[in-house]
Design a protein around this motif. Sequence first.
Motif, PDB file in Angstrom:
ATOM      1  N   UNK A 151       0.837  -1.206   0.000  1.00 29.36           N
ATOM      2  CA  UNK A 151       0.000   0.000   0.000  1.00 29.36           C
ATOM      3  C   UNK A 151       0.869   1.252   0.000  1.00 29.36           C
ATOM      4  N   UNK A 152       1.849   1.292   0.912  1.00 31.05           N
ATOM      5  CA  UNK A 152       2.693   2.483   1.051  1.00 31.05           C
ATOM      6  C   UNK A 152       3.476   2.765  -0.225  1.00 31.05           C
ATOM      7  N   UNK A 153       4.037   1.734  -0.825  1.00 28.99           N
ATOM      8  CA  UNK A 153       4.801   1.951  -2.058  1.00 28.99           C
ATOM      9  C   UNK A 153       3.898   2.454  -3.185  1.00 28.99           C
ATOM     10  N   UNK A 154       2.720   1.848  -3.329  1.00 30.01           N
ATOM     11  CA  UNK A 154       1.797   2.284  -4.373  1.00 30.01           C
ATOM     12  C   UNK A 154       1.311   3.703  -4.151  1.00 30.01           C
ATOM     13  N   UNK A 155       0.992   4.035  -2.904  1.00 29.99           N
ATOM     14  CA  UNK A 155       0.521   5.385  -2.608  1.00 29.99           C
ATOM     15  C   UNK A 155       1.646   6.404  -2.755  1.00 29.99           C
ATOM     16  N   UNK A 156       2.859   6.024  -2.381  1.00 32.71           N
ATOM     17  CA  UNK A 156       4.006   6.910  -2.587  1.00 32.71           C
ATOM     18  C   UNK A 156       4.179   7.204  -4.070  1.00 32.71           C
ATOM     19  N   UNK A 157       4.108   6.170  -4.868  1.00 34.27           N
ATOM     20  CA  UNK A 157       4.276   6.334  -6.324  1.00 34.27           C
ATOM     21  C   UNK A 157       3.223   7.295  -6.884  1.00 34.27           C
ATOM     22  N   UNK A 158       2.000   7.248  -6.345  1.00 41.35           N
ATOM     23  CA  UNK A 158       0.925   8.089  -6.868  1.00 41.35           C
ATOM     24  C   UNK A 158       1.109   9.578  -6.553  1.00 41.35           C
ATOM     25  N   UNK A 159       1.931   9.904  -5.549  1.00 49.64           N
ATOM     26  CA  UNK A 159       2.159  11.311  -5.195  1.00 49.64           C
ATOM     27  C   UNK A 159       3.614  11.730  -5.381  1.00 49.64           C
ATOM     28  N   UNK A 160       4.437  10.864  -5.916  1.00 52.43           N
ATOM     29  CA  UNK A 160       5.867  11.124  -6.046  1.00 52.43           C
ATOM     30  C   UNK A 160       6.105  12.495  -6.674  1.00 52.43           C
ATOM     31  N   UNK A 161       6.920  13.299  -5.996  1.00 54.13           N
ATOM     32  CA  UNK A 161       7.259  14.625  -6.498  1.00 54.13           C
ATOM     33  C   UNK A 161       6.266  15.714  -6.095  1.00 54.13           C
ATOM     34  N   UNK A 162       5.173  15.347  -5.451  1.00 57.01           N
ATOM     35  CA  UNK A 162       4.171  16.335  -5.037  1.00 57.01           C
ATOM     36  C   UNK A 162       4.320  16.645  -3.549  1.00 57.01           C
ATOM     37  N   UNK A 163       3.835  17.812  -3.181  1.00 51.87           N
ATOM     38  CA  UNK A 163       3.748  18.184  -1.768  1.00 51.87           C
ATOM     39  C   UNK A 163       2.332  18.639  -1.495  1.00 51.87           C
ATOM     40  N   UNK A 164       1.978  18.747  -0.234  1.00 56.80           N
ATOM     41  CA  UNK A 164       0.676  19.274   0.137  1.00 56.80           C
ATOM     42  C   UNK A 164      -0.497  18.345  -0.115  1.00 56.80           C
ATOM     43  N   UNK A 165      -0.285  17.065  -0.044  1.00 58.99           N
ATOM     44  CA  UNK A 165      -1.366  16.086  -0.229  1.00 58.99           C
ATOM     45  C   UNK A 165      -1.846  15.613   1.131  1.00 58.99           C
ATOM     46  N   UNK A 166      -3.118  15.209   1.237  1.00 63.77           N
ATOM     47  CA  UNK A 166      -3.593  14.640   2.509  1.00 63.77           C
ATOM     48  C   UNK A 166      -3.047  13.222   2.682  1.00 63.77           C
ATOM     49  N   UNK A 167      -2.856  12.829   3.933  1.00 66.91           N
ATOM     50  CA  UNK A 167      -2.364  11.475   4.212  1.00 66.91           C
ATOM     51  C   UNK A 167      -3.383  10.442   3.742  1.00 66.91           C
ATOM     52  N   UNK A 168      -2.883   9.353   3.203  1.00 67.28           N
ATOM     53  CA  UNK A 168      -3.722   8.239   2.783  1.00 67.28           C
ATOM     54  C   UNK A 168      -4.155   7.429   4.002  1.00 67.28           C
ATOM     55  N   UNK A 169      -5.140   6.577   3.802  1.00 67.86           N
ATOM     56  CA  UNK A 169      -5.536   5.567   4.773  1.00 67.86           C
ATOM     57  C   UNK A 169      -5.470   4.228   4.076  1.00 67.86           C
ATOM     58  N   UNK A 170      -6.106   3.227   4.652  1.00 66.07           N
ATOM     59  CA  UNK A 170      -6.172   1.919   4.009  1.00 66.07           C
ATOM     60  C   UNK A 170      -6.776   2.093   2.621  1.00 66.07           C
ATOM     61  N   UNK A 171      -6.266   1.392   1.615  1.00 65.84           N
ATOM     62  CA  UNK A 171      -6.890   1.451   0.292  1.00 65.84           C
ATOM     63  C   UNK A 171      -8.340   0.980   0.355  1.00 65.84           C
ATOM     64  N   UNK A 172      -9.135   1.444  -0.582  1.00 61.14           N
ATOM     65  CA  UNK A 172     -10.551   1.061  -0.631  1.00 61.14           C
ATOM     66  C   UNK A 172     -10.696  -0.462  -0.599  1.00 61.14           C
ATOM     67  N   UNK A 173     -11.562  -0.938   0.265  1.00 62.15           N
ATOM     68  CA  UNK A 173     -11.805  -2.371   0.383  1.00 62.15           C
ATOM     69  C   UNK A 173     -10.822  -3.115   1.261  1.00 62.15           C
ATOM     70  N   UNK A 174      -9.763  -2.471   1.695  1.00 57.90           N
ATOM     71  CA  UNK A 174      -8.747  -3.115   2.547  1.00 57.90           C
ATOM     72  C   UNK A 174      -9.040  -2.772   4.003  1.00 57.90           C
ATOM     73  N   UNK A 175      -9.547  -3.722   4.740  1.00 53.71           N
ATOM     74  CA  UNK A 175      -9.913  -3.475   6.142  1.00 53.71           C
ATOM     75  C   UNK A 175      -8.741  -3.655   7.088  1.00 53.71           C
ATOM     76  N   UNK A 176      -7.643  -4.204   6.604  1.00 52.56           N
ATOM     77  CA  UNK A 176      -6.525  -4.508   7.476  1.00 52.56           C
ATOM     78  C   UNK A 176      -6.691  -5.819   8.207  1.00 52.56           C
ATOM     79  N   UNK A 177      -7.731  -6.558   7.883  1.00 51.28           N
ATOM     80  CA  UNK A 177      -7.963  -7.866   8.519  1.00 51.28           C
ATOM     81  C   UNK A 177      -7.454  -8.988   7.631  1.00 51.28           C
ATOM     82  N   UNK A 178      -6.249  -8.821   7.126  1.00 56.36           N
ATOM     83  CA  UNK A 178      -5.652  -9.846   6.272  1.00 56.36           C
ATOM     84  C   UNK A 178      -5.020 -10.928   7.093  1.00 56.36           C
TER      85      UNK A 178
END
Length: 178
Positions: A151-178
């Motif tokens: 999740x962290x690597x994918x979300x990092x890639x989506x904002x790479x080079x940007x500033x001022x973005x809101x922090x992400x949470x769990x991706x949609x559908x990912x409850x963390x109960x894996x």
Amino acid sequence: MQNPRDFGFSLKTPDGDTQHRLVCGDCGWIHYVNPKVVVGAVVAHEGKILLCRRAIEPRRGFWTIPAGYLEERETAEAGAKREAREEACAEIALDSLLAVYSIPRISQVQLIWCARLAVPEIAAGPESLEVRLFGWDEIPWQELAFPSVHWALGQYRSIEGRTGFPAFGNPAGETGNY
């Protein structure tokens, strides 16, 4: 580990509470069990990402970002920097909070930062078998230790080079109960 009930504790819901807790039958002291906080960072250097191959369980031999449990009386930022030092002998500069993940199955909250190497030197620390800087096409995706690393690597890639973005949470559908 000994059972707290052997020491006069019983499981009950204290007045004004909504959860069962271990309560001392003698003095009424309440033992609260709360989630663990994990702190870490996606560390970039010259377009590459720092990963550590775990030398400890769980998931020994798998790759992860430098991360681990926050210590008592430690700020979250200091903890993320300490974990990078312990796992990768890396001095890092934190840029912004990337994500806050909730992993209820294992009672964790994870705070992950975007960071960069402050000093371009890395080496395996005692909790790592090896450390390495990976280009995006070199990341061993099938050998990553935990879903939250994906999740962290994918979300990092989506904002790479940007500033001022809101922090992400769990991706949609990912409850963390894996």
